[in-house]
Design a protein around this motif. Sequence first.
Motif, PDB file in Angstrom:
ATOM      1  N   UNK A  56       0.833  -1.209   0.000  1.00 45.10           N
ATOM      2  CA  UNK A  56       0.000   0.000   0.000  1.00 45.10           C
ATOM      3  C   UNK A  56       0.862   1.252   0.000  1.00 45.10           C
ATOM      4  N   UNK A  57       2.159   1.093  -0.309  1.00 41.67           N
ATOM      5  CA  UNK A  57       3.044   2.236  -0.460  1.00 41.67           C
ATOM      6  C   UNK A  57       2.833   2.859  -1.827  1.00 41.67           C
ATOM      7  N   UNK A  58       3.560   3.919  -2.101  1.00 44.68           N
ATOM      8  CA  UNK A  58       3.461   4.611  -3.388  1.00 44.68           C
ATOM      9  C   UNK A  58       4.845   4.780  -3.991  1.00 44.68           C
ATOM     10  N   UNK A  59       4.870   4.853  -5.323  1.00 43.11           N
ATOM     11  CA  UNK A  59       6.122   5.057  -6.034  1.00 43.11           C
ATOM     12  C   UNK A  59       5.870   5.841  -7.305  1.00 43.11           C
ATOM     13  N   UNK A  60       6.825   6.653  -7.688  1.00 42.87           N
ATOM     14  CA  UNK A  60       6.699   7.408  -8.928  1.00 42.87           C
ATOM     15  C   UNK A  60       7.267   6.653 -10.120  1.00 42.87           C
ATOM     16  N   UNK A  61       7.782   5.448  -9.906  1.00 45.03           N
ATOM     17  CA  UNK A  61       8.300   4.642 -11.013  1.00 45.03           C
ATOM     18  C   UNK A  61       7.785   3.213 -10.938  1.00 45.03           C
ATOM     19  N   UNK A  62       7.492   2.667 -12.106  1.00 43.27           N
ATOM     20  CA  UNK A  62       7.106   1.259 -12.232  1.00 43.27           C
ATOM     21  C   UNK A  62       7.846   0.711 -13.450  1.00 43.27           C
ATOM     22  N   UNK A  63       8.016  -0.586 -13.466  1.00 43.05           N
ATOM     23  CA  UNK A  63       8.690  -1.228 -14.595  1.00 43.05           C
ATOM     24  C   UNK A  63       7.753  -2.289 -15.164  1.00 43.05           C
ATOM     25  N   UNK A  64       7.815  -2.466 -16.477  1.00 43.32           N
ATOM     26  CA  UNK A  64       6.997  -3.464 -17.161  1.00 43.32           C
ATOM     27  C   UNK A  64       7.702  -4.808 -17.072  1.00 43.32           C
ATOM     28  N   UNK A  75      -4.890 -11.333 -11.965  1.00 42.29           N
ATOM     29  CA  UNK A  75      -4.721  -9.898 -11.745  1.00 42.29           C
ATOM     30  C   UNK A  75      -5.908  -9.344 -10.943  1.00 42.29           C
ATOM     31  N   UNK A  76      -7.115  -9.712 -11.350  1.00 38.17           N
ATOM     32  CA  UNK A  76      -8.316  -9.252 -10.652  1.00 38.17           C
ATOM     33  C   UNK A  76      -8.340  -9.768  -9.217  1.00 38.17           C
ATOM     34  N   UNK A  77      -7.949 -11.024  -9.025  1.00 35.75           N
ATOM     35  CA  UNK A  77      -7.907 -11.585  -7.674  1.00 35.75           C
ATOM     36  C   UNK A  77      -6.872 -10.864  -6.808  1.00 35.75           C
ATOM     37  N   UNK A  78      -5.726 -10.537  -7.395  1.00 32.07           N
ATOM     38  CA  UNK A  78      -4.679  -9.826  -6.645  1.00 32.07           C
ATOM     39  C   UNK A  78      -5.164  -8.452  -6.208  1.00 32.07           C
ATOM     40  N   UNK A  79      -5.798  -7.712  -7.113  1.00 34.56           N
ATOM     41  CA  UNK A  79      -6.288  -6.380  -6.756  1.00 34.56           C
ATOM     42  C   UNK A  79      -7.441  -6.467  -5.763  1.00 34.56           C
ATOM     43  N   UNK A  80      -8.344  -7.405  -5.957  1.00 36.11           N
ATOM     44  CA  UNK A  80      -9.456  -7.586  -5.017  1.00 36.11           C
ATOM     45  C   UNK A  80      -8.928  -7.901  -3.624  1.00 36.11           C
ATOM     46  N   UNK A  85      -7.946  -6.366   1.886  1.00 30.52           N
ATOM     47  CA  UNK A  85      -7.008  -6.352   3.018  1.00 30.52           C
ATOM     48  C   UNK A  85      -6.887  -4.957   3.620  1.00 30.52           C
ATOM     49  N   UNK A  86      -7.092  -3.949   2.815  1.00 29.83           N
ATOM     50  CA  UNK A  86      -7.001  -2.562   3.282  1.00 29.83           C
ATOM     51  C   UNK A  86      -8.342  -2.045   3.796  1.00 29.83           C
ATOM     52  N   UNK A  87      -9.388  -2.868   3.708  1.00 28.64           N
ATOM     53  CA  UNK A  87     -10.694  -2.472   4.192  1.00 28.64           C
ATOM     54  C   UNK A  87     -11.496  -1.627   3.218  1.00 28.64           C
ATOM     55  N   UNK A  88     -11.064  -1.594   1.948  1.00 23.08           N
ATOM     56  CA  UNK A  88     -11.810  -0.827   0.953  1.00 23.08           C
ATOM     57  C   UNK A  88     -13.036  -1.630   0.523  1.00 23.08           C
ATOM     58  N   UNK A  89     -14.113  -0.931   0.253  1.00 22.76           N
ATOM     59  CA  UNK A  89     -15.285  -1.587  -0.309  1.00 22.76           C
ATOM     60  C   UNK A  89     -15.526  -0.998  -1.698  1.00 22.76           C
ATOM     61  N   UNK A  90     -16.434  -1.596  -2.430  1.00 24.74           N
ATOM     62  CA  UNK A  90     -16.680  -1.170  -3.814  1.00 24.74           C
ATOM     63  C   UNK A  90     -17.091   0.299  -3.903  1.00 24.74           C
TER      64      UNK A  90
END
Length: 137
Positions: A56-64, A75-80, A85-90
């Motif tokens: 749940x950290x942030x970064x200004x760079x990502x790599x492909x 991918x959908x399962x990972x994001x869900x 885990x962070x307590x977000x709801x839809x």
Amino acid sequence: MKVLVATRATQGTRARDFSSCISGELVWVIDPCPVSLRNLNGPCGCGRSFTGMSSDGSTTTAVVREIADFTRTDYENALTSSLEAKGWCACCYSRTVPEFVGDLIAMAEPWPIGAVVGRRLDVLSLRAQLGPVGPEG
């Protein structure tokens, strides 16, 4: 499948760089807040950063990166799982998980493996090109 993962590559080359993610973790992009929309270089970095699905950290760079046998469902399962885990709801975010994942796939697809990218709202730009397995994710 091509994915975006956190990296520290090129961190510090821009004055407003930051990274509190785990190198190599999957990232996603949150919608920018009004503060970030008004001033991308201002106090809130949500319009110019990626968010780690694990840390749940942030970064200004990502790599492909290419993850063999990784599917859209994975991918959908990972994001869900990350959001739950962070307590977000839809109701906490503006799009559905499949829409977010579709956007992430579309963001990564045009870039070669090893491309380090930065974000400015919905636009990614190349910051560096690493080899197929570059340093730190």
